[in-house]
Design a protein around this motif. Structure first.
Motif, PDB file in Angstrom:
ATOM      1  N   PHE A  89      31.100  68.616  -2.131  1.00 40.50           N
ATOM      2  CA  PHE A  89      30.113  67.813  -2.860  1.00 40.50           C
ATOM      3  C   PHE A  89      30.505  67.733  -4.341  1.00 40.50           C
ATOM      4  N   LEU A  90      30.868  68.878  -4.927  1.00 34.58           N
ATOM      5  CA  LEU A  90      31.262  68.887  -6.332  1.00 34.58           C
ATOM      6  C   LEU A  90      32.562  68.098  -6.553  1.00 34.58           C
ATOM      7  N   ASP A  91      33.468  68.140  -5.567  1.00 33.31           N
ATOM      8  CA  ASP A  91      34.701  67.346  -5.667  1.00 33.31           C
ATOM      9  C   ASP A  91      34.380  65.853  -5.751  1.00 33.31           C
ATOM     10  N   TRP A  92      33.387  65.440  -4.980  1.00 27.43           N
ATOM     11  CA  TRP A  92      33.013  64.023  -4.979  1.00 27.43           C
ATOM     12  C   TRP A  92      32.288  63.618  -6.259  1.00 27.43           C
ATOM     13  N   LEU A  93      31.630  64.607  -6.886  1.00 27.67           N
ATOM     14  CA  LEU A  93      30.817  64.295  -8.068  1.00 27.67           C
ATOM     15  C   LEU A  93      31.549  64.486  -9.390  1.00 27.67           C
ATOM     16  N   HIS A 197      22.423  58.923 -15.882  1.00 25.22           N
ATOM     17  CA  HIS A 197      23.781  58.800 -15.340  1.00 25.22           C
ATOM     18  C   HIS A 197      23.780  58.426 -13.863  1.00 25.22           C
ATOM     19  N   ILE A 198      24.940  57.934 -13.426  1.00 24.69           N
ATOM     20  CA  ILE A 198      25.098  57.613 -12.012  1.00 24.69           C
ATOM     21  C   ILE A 198      26.501  58.005 -11.538  1.00 24.69           C
ATOM     22  N   SER A 199      26.572  58.487 -10.310  1.00 24.26           N
ATOM     23  CA  SER A 199      27.853  58.826  -9.676  1.00 24.26           C
ATOM     24  C   SER A 199      27.969  58.082  -8.357  1.00 24.26           C
ATOM     25  N   ALA A 200      29.187  57.686  -8.008  1.00 17.60           N
ATOM     26  CA  ALA A 200      29.409  57.068  -6.700  1.00 17.60           C
ATOM     27  C   ALA A 200      30.777  57.472  -6.176  1.00 17.60           C
ATOM     28  N   TRP A 201      30.841  57.665  -4.883  1.00 20.11           N
ATOM     29  CA  TRP A 201      32.139  57.915  -4.235  1.00 20.11           C
ATOM     30  C   TRP A 201      32.280  56.939  -3.056  1.00 20.11           C
ATOM     31  N   ILE A 202      33.413  56.246  -3.066  1.00 19.08           N
ATOM     32  CA  ILE A 202      33.628  55.192  -2.059  1.00 19.08           C
ATOM     33  C   ILE A 202      35.048  55.261  -1.489  1.00 19.08           C
ATOM     34  N   TYR A 203      35.239  54.679  -0.325  1.00 20.67           N
ATOM     35  CA  TYR A 203      36.585  54.551   0.248  1.00 20.67           C
ATOM     36  C   TYR A 203      37.417  53.646  -0.662  1.00 20.67           C
ATOM     37  N   GLY A 204      38.689  54.004  -0.880  1.00 23.63           N
ATOM     38  CA  GLY A 204      39.576  53.154  -1.662  1.00 23.63           C
ATOM     39  C   GLY A 204      40.336  52.179  -0.771  1.00 23.63           C
TER      40      GLY A 204
END
Ligand code: ZN
Length: 337
Positions: A89-93, A197-204
């Motif tokens: 989770f922290l890696d993604w954030l 703030h905002i964070s997002a993790w998506i497929y590249g």
């Protein structure tokens, strides 16, 4: 549903105040069954089994309903825990850390079975509100109801039933499964206060050409259409291939022969998941086969999202060389509500 959630809710149709019209069952602080009502348009929304329901799956578009159904099944099935979730989770954030959550009003766009909702609550968020369209909200609610600062709402990310009250919003692995990932991101950002703030993790898109060329056609035409329990069995075969390759090749080579390992196909990612056991790897493979909708997004395209919300200091970084994570500050947005 905890009563204090009411102050943050707004009608998804008209943005009116949401009031508690009726409570038919309570368990201590939790309203288990009842009715919410918009003070302006008078539309009602049920609270069922402790969860306020702002999305009626019979009304939403077919595509979104299928995604919610398939992932919902997955998340109720893979209800296992894994201590690595916290680091993942922290890696993604990144660059967000645990301390960042302290005292903040947090919104989670797509909470699935509530894995990250629990972490955010434990890391001291003032309130964490997780939304999801799918039946996974049932699992998420069961896991978080004992946490005084956690809330689960069944809602559509494109029609969020909230006021603009959040200090931080994040969405991990969800936006690319919606019919319009950029719009879903903009919708999520619209609930964050200026200065938040905002964070997002998506497929590249980059480095995933093999998925878009070979896996996607299989997923779109076949695997997302068969029923999830059958797919679960079927997906054991490709999982076995991934499992053996990561444990017997990627892990030892990355440990003992780095120069050789870097030439391996998809090395960063496969080495990353080599630490996971069978169940977690199976859920990853299944995940790639079950989704009716999946977009693979380029860095250029991802940058336009951050421009669209006028984020300040947006930081976009590569994760395992196959996906993008972004973090930025919301500024100068007009306060809508
Ligand atoms: Zn209304």
């Amino acid at each position: 549903m905890k009563e204090k959630l009411l102050q943050f809710l707004a009608c998804p149709d008209c943005a009116g105040e949401i009031n508690l019209a009726e409570v038919t069952e309570k368990d201590k602080a939790e309203i288990l069954e009842g009715t919410l009502k918009c003070a302006s348009c008078e539309k009602t929304f049920p609270v069922l089994r402790g969860i306020p329901r702002f999305a009626d799956l019979s009304e939403i578009e077919q595509e979104k309903a299928e995604t919610a159904k398939n992932f919902g099944w997955e998340w109720t099935h893979f209800a296992h825990e894994d201590e690595r979730y916290e680091q993942q989770f922290l890696d993604w954030l990144q660059p967000v850390d645990k301390k960042f959550f302290a005292g903040k009003m947090v919104l989670e766009g797509g909470c699935g079975k509530g894995r990250h909702t629990q972490l955010a609550a434990r890391w001291g968020a003032k309130e964490i509100v997780g939304i999801d369209l799918s039946v996974a909200v049932e699992t998420a609610f069961a896991k978080t109801r004992n946490l005084p600062n956690a809330h689960i709402v069944q809602a559509d990310i494109f029609r969020l039933p909230f006021k603009k009250v959040f200090d931080y919003a994040y969405s991990i692995g969800v936006l690319h499964h919606t019919p319009d990932p950029k719009q879903a991101f903009v919708s999520l950002a619209s609930k964050v206060k200026s200065g938040g703030h905002i964070s997002a993790w998506i497929y590249g898109a980059e480095n995933n050409e093999w998925i878009t060329r070979f896996v996607n056609p299989i997923r779109e035409r076949f695997t997302s259409k068969i029923n999830p329990p059958a797919l679960l069995q079927l997906s054991k075969l490709p999982t076995l291939g991934v499992f053996l390759a990561t444990k017997l090749i990627y892990k030892p080579l990355n440990k003992n022969a780095k120069n050789l390992a870097k030439h391996l196909f998809y090395n960063d990612y496969l080495n990353y998941i080599s630490r996971f056991g069978w169940v977690e790897q199976h859920s990853i493979v299944f995940d790639h086969l079950v989704a009716p909708t999946a977009f693979y997004i380029s860095r250029d395209e991802f940058e336009t999202w951050w421009k669209e919300i006028q984020a300040e200091d947006a930081k976009i970084t590569w994760h395992n060389q196959n996906s993008w994570r972004g973090f930025g500050k919301i500024t100068n947005q007009k306060d809508e509500r």
